[in-house]
Scaffold this motif. Structure first.
Motif, short mmCIF file in Angstrom:
data_model
loop_
_atom_site.label_atom_id
_atom_site.label_comp_id
_atom_site.label_asym_id
_atom_site.label_seq_id
_atom_site.Cartn_x
_atom_site.Cartn_y
_atom_site.Cartn_z
N PHE A 217 -51.28 7.73 -18.88
CA PHE A 217 -52.56 8.07 -18.24
C PHE A 217 -53.42 9.39 -18.17
CE2 PHE A 217 -55.79 7.17 -15.06
CZ PHE A 217 -56.83 6.03 -15.98
N LYS A 218 -51.77 10.09 -17.36
CA LYS A 218 -52.65 11.41 -17.14
C LYS A 218 -52.74 12.18 -18.17
CE LYS A 218 -51.08 15.37 -14.52
NZ LYS A 218 -51.31 15.95 -16.10
N ASN A 221 -56.25 11.11 -19.64
CA ASN A 221 -57.39 11.77 -18.71
C ASN A 221 -57.88 13.01 -19.01
OD1 ASN A 221 -58.32 9.81 -17.30
ND2 ASN A 221 -57.02 10.12 -15.27
N ASP A 222 -56.46 13.90 -19.55
CA ASP A 222 -56.24 15.24 -19.80
C ASP A 222 -57.45 15.39 -21.06
OD1 ASP A 222 -54.94 16.22 -17.93
OD2 ASP A 222 -53.09 16.39 -18.60
N HIS A 226 -62.13 12.08 -17.30
CA HIS A 226 -61.73 11.45 -16.28
C HIS A 226 -62.58 9.85 -16.47
CE1 HIS A 226 -58.69 13.19 -13.89
NE2 HIS A 226 -59.48 13.91 -14.27
N GLY A 229 -61.05 7.61 -18.51
CA GLY A 229 -60.01 7.06 -18.02
C GLY A 229 -60.39 6.26 -17.34
N ASP A 230 -61.38 6.40 -16.28
CA ASP A 230 -62.17 5.06 -15.15
C ASP A 230 -62.54 3.74 -16.31
OD1 ASP A 230 -61.67 6.41 -13.58
OD2 ASP A 230 -64.32 7.28 -12.79
N GLU A 256 -53.43 4.76 -11.73
CA GLU A 256 -53.92 3.69 -12.58
C GLU A 256 -52.38 1.93 -13.03
OE1 GLU A 256 -50.57 7.33 -13.60
OE2 GLU A 256 -51.73 6.82 -12.76
#
Length: 339
Positions: A217-218, A221-222, A226, A229-230, A256
């Motif tokens: 998940f990180k 996001n990168d 974000h 990601g949300d 997450e």
């Protein structure tokens, strides 16, 4: 804060808490009992950190510091909600009092006018004022008192609406303290309370815990930001709600990571549900508005643990977490059952 432990578990926590209180010269009052009971149960890690730091600094926990911790970590939501509603009610009462005073003054003036008019009509030798003048004055004052009464009635109606709003606000505050705003799922606070109730009720059967973690998940996001990601977390939350109806309880555990409490289900049956959910998550497709790119690389790993008679909240979570870790170590996007 709710305490769901059964008699045996509660007694054990108390046996641990009292020696700590004696050792650090903590006054044995109900507030401190609650603090140290919570401390040994390790249900609020932030409280434990603050208490440990306070003990290092003072060698004990001063009363004022303890009271502040109690408000901050144990009754903060209840206190904030009560204070907000109280402030709203005070403002409402003050406003109604002001309107009532104005209406009372208008009523007194009307009463005085009636009395003056009556005296004028009964004066010896006929009315002291022309009859038409007396009637006009009465008509004007009657209209004034009617307007004033109407305004007060309107304010009372408004007050009723405000009271309903305050009630709704109080209910929303209570709900907000239990619900994750992004996914709409219940939060970790509710999770621990409900899991504790099932484990410590004394007459419940086995309960299976499923821990869910969105893979990479990180990195997602990168790569995509974000906001995307949300959106992924919201999709996963919706799938959990759809796949886990009552009496199952799906929550956002943090970041997450999600958790699902599955009462009266075996580990193998829960794993089947988890695998179906895994496939649904793998099928998620999100299209970026700017680039038009379709993102199809979303997967999740699952750890499943069925409760044992000796399990506490912490040990059951720990076993489910170990199974989740095994799923990730084994290549992710899979379901693992704790031994």
């Amino acid at each position: 804060m709710k305490f769901a432990e059964n008699t045996g578990q509660a007694a054990e926590y108390l046996r641990q808490a009292i020696p700590l209180m004696v050792k650090h010269n903590i006054p044995p009052n109900p507030l401190n009992y609650a603090l140290w009971y919570t401390y040994v149960s390790n249900r609020v890690p932030e409280l434990n950190q603050e208490l440990d730091k306070t003990l290092t600094t003072y060698g004990t926990c001063p009363n004022l510091v303890g009271e502040q911790m109690f408000r901050q970590h144990m009754i903060k939501d209840e206190v904030d909600s009560a204070e907000n509603v109280q402030a709203g009610l005070i403002a409402l009462v003050n406003d109604l009092h002001e309107h009532a005073s104005v209406t009372a003054e208008e009523t007194k003036n009307y009463s005085d006018t009636l009395q003056d008019s009556l005296e004028a009509l009964q004066a010896d030798g006929g009315p002291a004022l022309p009859l038409e003048s007396i009637i006009q004055t009465l008509a004007r004052k009657t209209q004034d008192i009617s307007d004033s009464t109407q305004r007060f009635q309107t304010r009372i109606d408004d007050a009723q609406s405000e009271i309903e709003s305050l009630k709704a606000e109080l209910e929303k505050t209570r709900q907000d303290a239990r619900v994750d705003p992004l996914t709409g799922l219940f939060n970790r606070r509710v999770f621990e309370t409900e899991l504790g109730t099932l484990l410590y009720s004394g007459n419940a059967g086995a309960v299976t815990l499923v821990m869910v973690d969105v893979d990479h998940f990180k990195k997602f996001n990168d790569t995509y930001g974000h906001l995307m990601g949300d959106k992924v977390l919201q999709y996963v939350g919706k799938l959990l709600r759809d796949f886990c109806p009552e009496p199952m309880l799906a929550v956002r555990y943090g970041g997450e990571e999600f958790a699902v409490i599955m009462p009266a289900l075996t580990a193998s049956k829960s794993a089947e549900l988890a695998n179906a959910l895994r496939e649904k998550i793998q099928a998620i497709r999100i299209k970026q508005k700017k680039s038009g790119e379709v993102i199809s690389s979303i997967t999740a790993s699952f750890g499943v643990a069925e409760s044992r008679q000796e399990d506490s909240i912490n040990t059951l979570i720990e076993r489910a977490d170990k199974a989740l870790y095994s799923a990730k170590e084994g290549g992710r996007n899979q379901v693992q059952i704790a031994p």
